[in-house]
Motif scaffolding. Structure first.
Motif, PDB file in Angstrom:
ATOM      1  N   THR A  22       0.975  -1.086   0.038  1.00 52.71           N
ATOM      2  CA  THR A  22       0.037  -0.103   0.046  1.00 52.71           C
ATOM      3  C   THR A  22       0.745   1.243   0.069  1.00 52.71           C
ATOM      4  N   ARG A  23       0.298   2.326  -0.245  1.00 55.38           N
ATOM      5  CA  ARG A  23       0.957   3.657  -0.256  1.00 55.38           C
ATOM      6  C   ARG A  23       1.345   4.071   1.035  1.00 55.38           C
ATOM      7  N   ARG A  24       0.698   3.487   2.315  1.00 57.55           N
ATOM      8  CA  ARG A  24       1.039   3.660   3.555  1.00 57.55           C
ATOM      9  C   ARG A  24       2.369   2.908   3.744  1.00 57.55           C
ATOM     10  N   GLU A  25       2.199   1.821   3.472  1.00 58.70           N
ATOM     11  CA  GLU A  25       3.206   0.686   3.850  1.00 58.70           C
ATOM     12  C   GLU A  25       4.510   1.124   3.359  1.00 58.70           C
ATOM     13  N   LEU A  26       4.565   1.800   2.095  1.00 52.53           N
ATOM     14  CA  LEU A  26       5.668   2.313   1.202  1.00 52.53           C
ATOM     15  C   LEU A  26       6.164   3.445   2.039  1.00 52.53           C
ATOM     16  N   ALA A  27       5.229   4.445   2.436  1.00 49.65           N
ATOM     17  CA  ALA A  27       5.600   5.683   2.932  1.00 49.65           C
ATOM     18  C   ALA A  27       6.220   5.333   4.126  1.00 49.65           C
ATOM     19  N   ASP A  28       5.721   4.401   5.010  1.00 49.89           N
ATOM     20  CA  ASP A  28       6.326   3.995   6.530  1.00 49.89           C
ATOM     21  C   ASP A  28       7.997   3.638   6.237  1.00 49.89           C
ATOM     22  N   ALA A  29       7.987   2.771   5.059  1.00 49.41           N
ATOM     23  CA  ALA A  29       9.473   2.317   4.995  1.00 49.41           C
ATOM     24  C   ALA A  29      10.316   3.215   4.537  1.00 49.41           C
ATOM     25  N   LEU A  30       9.798   4.312   3.931  1.00 44.44           N
ATOM     26  CA  LEU A  30      10.838   5.413   3.397  1.00 44.44           C
ATOM     27  C   LEU A  30      10.521   6.749   4.460  1.00 44.44           C
ATOM     28  N   GLY A  31       9.948   6.566   5.503  1.00 39.16           N
ATOM     29  CA  GLY A  31       9.934   7.635   6.376  1.00 39.16           C
ATOM     30  C   GLY A  31       9.307   9.019   5.674  1.00 39.16           C
ATOM     31  N   VAL A  32       8.265   8.712   4.995  1.00 31.86           N
ATOM     32  CA  VAL A  32       7.643   9.990   4.159  1.00 31.86           C
ATOM     33  C   VAL A  32       6.254   9.961   4.599  1.00 31.86           C
ATOM     34  N   HIS A  33       5.368  10.875   4.391  1.00 34.42           N
ATOM     35  CA  HIS A  33       3.922  10.917   4.415  1.00 34.42           C
ATOM     36  C   HIS A  33       3.375  10.074   3.490  1.00 34.42           C
ATOM     37  N   TYR A  34       2.405   9.288   3.552  1.00 38.56           N
ATOM     38  CA  TYR A  34       1.666   8.488   2.312  1.00 38.56           C
ATOM     39  C   TYR A  34       1.327   9.192   1.381  1.00 38.56           C
ATOM     40  N   GLN A  35       0.742  10.753   1.611  1.00 42.03           N
ATOM     41  CA  GLN A  35       0.348  11.415   0.165  1.00 42.03           C
ATOM     42  C   GLN A  35       1.592  11.737  -0.400  1.00 42.03           C
ATOM     43  N   THR A  36       2.802  11.884  -0.176  1.00 36.87           N
ATOM     44  CA  THR A  36       4.120  11.940  -0.778  1.00 36.87           C
ATOM     45  C   THR A  36       4.421  10.768  -1.823  1.00 36.87           C
ATOM     46  N   VAL A  37       3.924   9.576  -1.457  1.00 37.16           N
ATOM     47  CA  VAL A  37       3.813   8.490  -2.426  1.00 37.16           C
ATOM     48  C   VAL A  37       3.041   8.872  -3.560  1.00 37.16           C
ATOM     49  N   GLY A  38       2.029   9.269  -3.261  1.00 40.00           N
ATOM     50  CA  GLY A  38       0.884   9.572  -4.443  1.00 40.00           C
ATOM     51  C   GLY A  38       1.274  10.576  -5.298  1.00 40.00           C
ATOM     52  N   TYR A  39       1.875  11.619  -4.590  1.00 38.42           N
ATOM     53  CA  TYR A  39       2.556  12.783  -5.445  1.00 38.42           C
ATOM     54  C   TYR A  39       3.843  12.231  -6.502  1.00 38.42           C
ATOM     55  N   LEU A  40       4.519  11.415  -5.707  1.00 38.91           N
ATOM     56  CA  LEU A  40       5.600  10.755  -6.639  1.00 38.91           C
ATOM     57  C   LEU A  40       4.970  10.062  -7.780  1.00 38.91           C
ATOM     58  N   GLU A  41       3.906   9.034  -7.547  1.00 38.15           N
ATOM     59  CA  GLU A  41       3.425   8.313  -8.493  1.00 38.15           C
ATOM     60  C   GLU A  41       2.868   9.165  -9.580  1.00 38.15           C
ATOM     61  N   ARG A  42       2.330  10.151  -9.478  1.00 36.35           N
ATOM     62  CA  ARG A  42       1.535  11.004 -10.455  1.00 36.35           C
ATOM     63  C   ARG A  42       2.410  12.128 -10.880  1.00 36.35           C
TER      64      ARG A  42
END
Length: 89
Positions: A22-42
Motif C-alpha cells: 500500500t502507499r502507507r506501507e511504502l511511505a512508512d518504509a521510506l519515512g515519508v507521508h503517505y500522500q508523498t507517495v501519491g505525489y511521486l506516483e503521479r
C-alpha cells in the motif's frame, strides 16, 4: 534554443501493485507521508536522490527500473506482437 523541461517518470504504482504494497506501507518504509507517495506516483513531485535510492532498495530493483527521464512503455504495448514478427514465423 528553446527551454527543455524534463520530467521524471516512474513505475512506483506498478511495483506497489505487483508486490501488494500500500502507499502507507511504502511511505512508512521510506519515512515519508503517505500522500508523498501519491505525489511521486503521479509525477507531481520529483524525489530526492536519497528517496529514489530508498524506493529502489525497498523494491529490490535497480533505480533505473523505477525512474527514467523518458516515459516507460505501457505494459500493454510490451505484450503486443510486432506485425513483422507474425509474418516471419
Amino acid at each position: 534554443m528553446g527551454q527543455v523541461t524534463e520530467g521524471v517518470h516512474n513505475r512506483i504504482a506498478l511495483l506497489r501493485a505487483e508486490q501488494g504494497v500500500t502507499r502507507r506501507e511504502l511511505a512508512d518504509a521510506l519515512g515519508v507521508h503517505y500522500q508523498t507517495v501519491g505525489y511521486l506516483e503521479r509525477g507531481e513531485y520529483s524525489p530526492s536522490l536519497a528517496i529514489a535510492l530508498r524506493i529502489a532498495e525497498f523494491f529490490q530493483v535497480p533505480v533505473e527500473a523505477v525512474f527514467s527521464l523518458a516515459p516507460f512503455p505501457r505494459v500493454t504495448d510490451l505484450h503486443r506482437a510486432d506485425p513483422g514478427e507474425a509474418s516471419s514465423a
